[in-house]
Each structure stands twice: as C-alpha cells, then as structure tokens.
Design a protein around this motif. Structure first.
Motif, PDB file in Angstrom:
ATOM      1  N   LYS A 173       0.824  -1.222   0.000  1.00 29.14           N
ATOM      2  CA  LYS A 173       0.000   0.000   0.000  1.00 29.14           C
ATOM      3  C   LYS A 173       0.856   1.269   0.000  1.00 29.14           C
ATOM      4  O   LYS A 173       0.336   2.375   0.024  1.00 29.14           O
ATOM      5  N   ALA A 174       2.175   1.122  -0.042  1.00 27.08           N
ATOM      6  CA  ALA A 174       3.087   2.273   0.039  1.00 27.08           C
ATOM      7  C   ALA A 174       2.889   3.263  -1.096  1.00 27.08           C
ATOM      8  O   ALA A 174       3.217   4.437  -0.964  1.00 27.08           O
ATOM      9  N   LYS A 175       2.318   2.816  -2.205  1.00 26.85           N
ATOM     10  CA  LYS A 175       2.130   3.714  -3.353  1.00 26.85           C
ATOM     11  C   LYS A 175       1.241   4.914  -3.026  1.00 26.85           C
ATOM     12  O   LYS A 175       1.252   5.907  -3.751  1.00 26.85           O
ATOM     13  N   ILE A 176       0.504   4.834  -1.934  1.00 24.64           N
ATOM     14  CA  ILE A 176      -0.342   5.972  -1.567  1.00 24.64           C
ATOM     15  C   ILE A 176       0.500   7.220  -1.268  1.00 24.64           C
ATOM     16  O   ILE A 176       0.036   8.342  -1.432  1.00 24.64           O
ATOM     17  N   ILE A 177       1.755   7.039  -0.866  1.00 26.50           N
ATOM     18  CA  ILE A 177       2.603   8.186  -0.530  1.00 26.50           C
ATOM     19  C   ILE A 177       2.933   9.022  -1.765  1.00 26.50           C
ATOM     20  O   ILE A 177       2.623  10.213  -1.796  1.00 26.50           O
ATOM     21  N   PRO A 178       3.523   8.444  -2.831  1.00 20.98           N
ATOM     22  CA  PRO A 178       3.753   9.277  -4.015  1.00 20.98           C
ATOM     23  C   PRO A 178       2.453   9.752  -4.663  1.00 20.98           C
ATOM     24  O   PRO A 178       2.411  10.832  -5.257  1.00 20.98           O
ATOM     25  N   GLU A 179       1.383   8.966  -4.522  1.00 20.29           N
ATOM     26  CA  GLU A 179       0.086   9.401  -5.067  1.00 20.29           C
ATOM     27  C   GLU A 179      -0.419  10.641  -4.332  1.00 20.29           C
ATOM     28  O   GLU A 179      -0.947  11.565  -4.948  1.00 20.29           O
ATOM     29  N   ALA A 180      -0.245  10.686  -3.022  1.00 20.56           N
ATOM     30  CA  ALA A 180      -0.678  11.846  -2.238  1.00 20.56           C
ATOM     31  C   ALA A 180       0.152  13.081  -2.595  1.00 20.56           C
ATOM     32  O   ALA A 180      -0.382  14.189  -2.707  1.00 20.56           O
ATOM     33  N   ILE A 181       1.451  12.893  -2.792  1.00 16.19           N
ATOM     34  CA  ILE A 181       2.311  14.019  -3.178  1.00 16.19           C
ATOM     35  C   ILE A 181       1.912  14.541  -4.551  1.00 16.19           C
ATOM     36  O   ILE A 181       1.783  15.747  -4.757  1.00 16.19           O
ATOM     37  N   LYS A 182       1.687  13.637  -5.497  1.00 23.48           N
ATOM     38  CA  LYS A 182       1.283  14.051  -6.843  1.00 23.48           C
ATOM     39  C   LYS A 182      -0.053  14.777  -6.802  1.00 23.48           C
ATOM     40  O   LYS A 182      -0.252  15.784  -7.487  1.00 23.48           O
ATOM     41  N   PHE A 183      -0.985  14.272  -5.992  1.00 25.25           N
ATOM     42  CA  PHE A 183      -2.287  14.936  -5.872  1.00 25.25           C
ATOM     43  C   PHE A 183      -2.101  16.367  -5.368  1.00 25.25           C
ATOM     44  O   PHE A 183      -2.681  17.311  -5.909  1.00 25.25           O
ATOM     45  N   PHE A 184      -1.279  16.531  -4.337  1.00 23.84           N
ATOM     46  CA  PHE A 184      -1.019  17.876  -3.827  1.00 23.84           C
ATOM     47  C   PHE A 184      -0.423  18.762  -4.920  1.00 23.84           C
ATOM     48  O   PHE A 184      -0.855  19.893  -5.121  1.00 23.84           O
TER      49      PHE A 184
END
Length: 145
Positions: free
Chosen positions: A24-35
C-alpha cells in the motif's frame, strides 16, 4: 511548522502508516502528486488562503490585528510560491495526534515559518524516508515486533 500547511487525508481508512502493509506504500507518491496537481491551480490556493483567513477570524482574541496583517502579506505572495518550496512529511506513532493516514505538505521558506514554534518539526518524518522504508518487506516485522 509553517503558515502554509495542507493535510492530505486518504478516503481509504488507513489507521496509520505503521500498520500499513508494504503493498500500500504507493499511496505516498500518489498523495504528493495529488497535492502538486492541486497546488498549480489558482482556485486551490485561493481556498487555502480563505481557510487561513477564516481560522484567524475564528481564533480572534489578542493578536487578531497582527495575524490579519500577516495574512494580507501572505495573500500577495501565495500565488508565486513554487511547488519546490514545499516538503511533505508524516507524524508517526507515538508522535501523531490523529490515528489515521495524514500527510503534511508545508511551505519551507523562512517567511512562512517565522511564527512557527518548531514544536512539530522534530516529529515530522520526510515522506521519502517513510516510502523507502515501507517498500522494504521487513517494514511490518520491524515496527510491529
């Protein structure tokens, strides 16, 4: 931390990063990209500014006039604040105040941190470090045992 601090909160109910599985670690770069995708939109910056203004007014009391003047100054430079001036981090167990996934994105230039107490700086772990650790299969064993 910073006068400009935005929280990314997942719609998926992750209780916290320590209990999150490596897949589930992919949520971290996904959250940064969303920001980053949101930050380039002037409307998003306006929403952030209005939220800050409303928080200042709600708080009221002593210092309201000074805080309002500072907000006016930030309003003038907010739209020139580049994405490179932001850092992202987490407060990990035992240093978190809310028990769910919550990424802090905050402006790092000194002008945005001049009134920061620095209280949360030492417990904010850079997302790059957390992401690297979470991708390791030993993540769960290391922190749960």
């Amino acid at each position: 931390m910073s006068m400009v601090r935005i929280l990314a909160i997942s719609v998926v109910n992750y209780s916290n990063l320590v209990l999150m599985r490596p897949n589930k670690a992919k949520i971290i770069p996904e959250a940064i990209k969303f920001f980053e995708d949101q930050w380039v939109l002037p409307e998003f910056r306006d929403v952030v500014l209005m939220h800050q203004r409303d928080a200042i007014v709600r708080r009221g009391g002593q210092g309201l006039e000074d805080a309002s003047e500072q907000w006016e100054g930030y309003r003038e430079i907010m739209h020139d604040l580049p994405i490179e001036d932001f850092r992202h981090g987490f407060h990990l167990y035992l240093d978190y105040t809310v028990g769910h996934f919550r990424m802090h994105s905050f402006a790092t230039p000194e002008r945005f941190r001049q009134h920061s107490t620095g209280e949360n700086d030492s417990k904010t772990i850079d997302t790059r470090i957390v992401y690297k650790e979470m991708k390791c299969p030993c993540w769960v064993r290391r922190y749960l045992h």
